[in-house]
Design an enzyme around this catalytic site. Structure first.
Site, mmCIF file in Angstrom:
data_model
loop_
_atom_site.group_PDB
_atom_site.id
_atom_site.type_symbol
_atom_site.label_atom_id
_atom_site.label_comp_id
_atom_site.label_asym_id
_atom_site.label_seq_id
_atom_site.Cartn_x
_atom_site.Cartn_y
_atom_site.Cartn_z
ATOM 1 N N SER A 109 0.808 -1.212 0.000
ATOM 2 C CA SER A 109 0.000 0.000 0.000
ATOM 3 C C SER A 109 0.842 1.264 0.000
ATOM 4 C CB SER A 109 -0.918 0.007 1.227
ATOM 5 O OG SER A 109 -1.589 1.246 1.357
ATOM 6 N N TYR A 136 -2.009 5.791 -5.779
ATOM 7 C CA TYR A 136 -3.043 6.792 -6.029
ATOM 8 C C TYR A 136 -2.431 7.899 -6.896
ATOM 9 C CZ TYR A 136 -5.687 4.733 -2.148
ATOM 10 O OH TYR A 136 -6.369 3.868 -1.331
ATOM 11 N N THR A 162 -5.200 2.344 -7.968
ATOM 12 C CA THR A 162 -6.540 2.311 -7.393
ATOM 13 C C THR A 162 -7.374 3.418 -8.021
ATOM 14 O OG1 THR A 162 -5.727 1.381 -5.330
ATOM 15 C CG2 THR A 162 -7.864 2.467 -5.266
ATOM 16 N N LYS A 238 -7.078 -1.217 -10.381
ATOM 17 C CA LYS A 238 -7.768 -1.860 -9.258
ATOM 18 C C LYS A 238 -9.028 -1.062 -8.914
ATOM 19 C CE LYS A 238 -6.957 -3.349 -4.466
ATOM 20 N NZ LYS A 238 -8.056 -2.578 -3.823
ATOM 21 N N HIS A 264 -13.166 -2.186 -3.368
ATOM 22 C CA HIS A 264 -12.367 -1.720 -2.228
ATOM 23 C C HIS A 264 -12.783 -2.432 -0.945
ATOM 24 C CE1 HIS A 264 -9.404 1.657 -1.891
ATOM 25 N NE2 HIS A 264 -9.537 1.393 -0.602
ATOM 26 N N ASP A 298 -10.907 -9.173 -6.272
ATOM 27 C CA ASP A 298 -10.601 -8.792 -4.894
ATOM 28 C C ASP A 298 -11.919 -8.562 -4.164
ATOM 29 O OD1 ASP A 298 -8.831 -7.518 -2.731
ATOM 30 O OD2 ASP A 298 -10.196 -5.885 -3.214
ATOM 31 N N GLY A 299 -12.083 -9.193 -3.000
ATOM 32 C CA GLY A 299 -13.277 -8.932 -2.207
ATOM 33 C C GLY A 299 -14.075 -10.175 -1.890
ATOM 34 N N VAL A 301 -13.267 -13.107 -0.530
ATOM 35 C CA VAL A 301 -12.647 -14.437 -0.501
ATOM 36 C C VAL A 301 -12.334 -14.815 0.949
ATOM 37 C CG1 VAL A 301 -10.640 -15.802 -1.175
ATOM 38 C CG2 VAL A 301 -11.694 -14.230 -2.814
ATOM 39 N N ARG A 302 -12.873 -15.945 1.376
ATOM 40 C CA ARG A 302 -12.630 -16.440 2.726
ATOM 41 C C ARG A 302 -12.238 -17.912 2.756
ATOM 42 N NH1 ARG A 302 -12.871 -11.762 3.001
ATOM 43 N NH2 ARG A 302 -14.039 -10.422 4.456
#
Length: 379
Positions: A109, A136, A162, A238, A264, A298-299, A301-302
């Protein structure tokens, strides 16, 4: 609970919740506003069931994936999550070592609590890996350009730009908890620069800042051409979620190498489409225009079975953001490695029981979805 007692990501999340403070826990875990987008990201996977195939030789499972000219052990990368030292003192450096040991790539990041150079050096201590800088575009282009050039000098392979944050989402927990970065932590990728009211708030820094060092809400497709002009690294976008934007991405003269279907982590737009539901239209458009463009998700996923479902719907791979944070909170580097090992084992287990020995064998026919009549039908 010891790491050996953690058998799944749900165990890890529960253990982390008992370790993190309320303020940090809610900052990491909550979504925008009422959390609808976050919850939908997770529940979307349950709408699909896996069609099990039998009597196949699954004694050898090859889950390796190629990207950025390198090989990962399975199609998963660590998403760029900021301020990881809130979970563990070694923060992003511990995550880098764990990712390298697990053979998965790492996104770093812009708002990391370790510098982009220090993160890569930590991973290099245990082996070679691929590092990607999440980026960014700031109103002060020099701020962005400095970060890009530093990443390139440090050996980063790509930029994860992003594009879904022209303004910050309504994150009520941050206001209610008066969330701030503790005084002993900093955002070192900016050195002594004052960057944005968000960081100023987090760090309790009341120094007058340069207002041009904030996220630019006027970033357009033309801006990508400027970004391409200052780097040779791969550029991935992204935050895309529609066929229309996928079309513009693959047609961009900036030569986009990858798309990450993302909202996000449900932290931006309330009631945004679940990323799994956005995936098919993005894949259909992007792949029709360019077979070379990778599409990742992305988002939500477990589980390893979630990774399988994403690939069956056309994703080239997935990224995980909150899970490494939970691993850090529970056991630092070893906690992150435990999480990655669980997901890899679950993914390969799912492949075997679905009769798939290679990634190329995972296809839409591997899944079924409930119809309006209440029965499951093959995709």
């Amino acid at each position: 609970m010891g790491l050996s007692d953690i058998l799944c990501i749900r165990d890890l999340q529960r253990a982390a919740e008992g370790t993190l403070s309320k303020t940090v826990r809610e900052y990491f875990n909550d979504g925008a506003e009422d959390g609808i987008a976050l919850a939908d990201n997770i529940s979307a996977f349950d709408r699909y069931k896996i069609r099990q195939r039998v009597l196949r030789d699954v004694s050898s499972i090859d889950s390796q994936k190629q990207a950025f000219g390198s090989t990962m052990s399975f199609p998963l990368a660590v998403a760029p999550s900021g301020m990881q030292c809130l979970a563990h003192p070694e923060g992003e450096q511990a995550t880098a070592r764990a990712a390298t040991r697990a053979g998965v790539f790492m996104g770093v990041s812009t708002f990391a609590t370790k510098s982009l150079e220090d993160v890569k050096r930590a991973g290099d201590e245990v082996g070679n890996n691929v590092y990607l800088l999440q980026l960014y575009i700031f109103k002060n282009r020099k701020t962005t350009e400095d970060l890009v050039r530093r990443a390139e000098r440090a050996g980063y392979k790509g930029l994860l730009l992003t594009v879904d944050t022209p303004r910050l989402g309504n994150r009520y927990n941050m206001t209610r908890n008066d969330f701030k970065l503790p005084p002993h932590l900093r955002i070192p990728n900016f050195g002594e620069k004052k960057v944005g009211p968000f960081v100023q708030h987090l760090t309790r820094d009341t120094t007058t800042e340069d207002d041009s060092n904030i996220n630019d809400d006027n970033v357009t497709w033309e801006t990508l051409v400027w970004l391409r002009s200052i780097t040779k690294m791969e550029i991935w976008l992204k935050g895309l979620s529609t066929a229309e934007d996928a079309e513009l991405a693959v047609r961009s003269p900036a030569t986009i190498s990858g798309i990450i279907v993302s909202n996000h982590g449900g932290r931006q737009l309330e009631s945004a489409l679940p990323t799994l539901d956005s995936l098919s239209e993005v894949v259909a458009t992007a792949k029709a225009r360019s077979r070379d463009v990778q599409v990742w998700l992305d988002g939500g996923v477990r589980k390893g079975s979630d990774i399988f479902k994403a690939l069956a719907l056309g994703a080239d791979g997935v990224l995980i953001g909150r899970i490494p944070l939970w691993g850090l909170a529970v056991g630092g580097e070893e906690g992150v490695l435990r999480a990655l090992d669980i997901l890899k084992a679950e993914f390969q287990h799912t492949m075997a029981l679905a009769g798939c020995t290679t990634l190329s064998e995972i296809s839409p026919s591997s899944l079924a979805r409930r119809t309006a009549s209440g029965v499951y039908a093959k995709l």
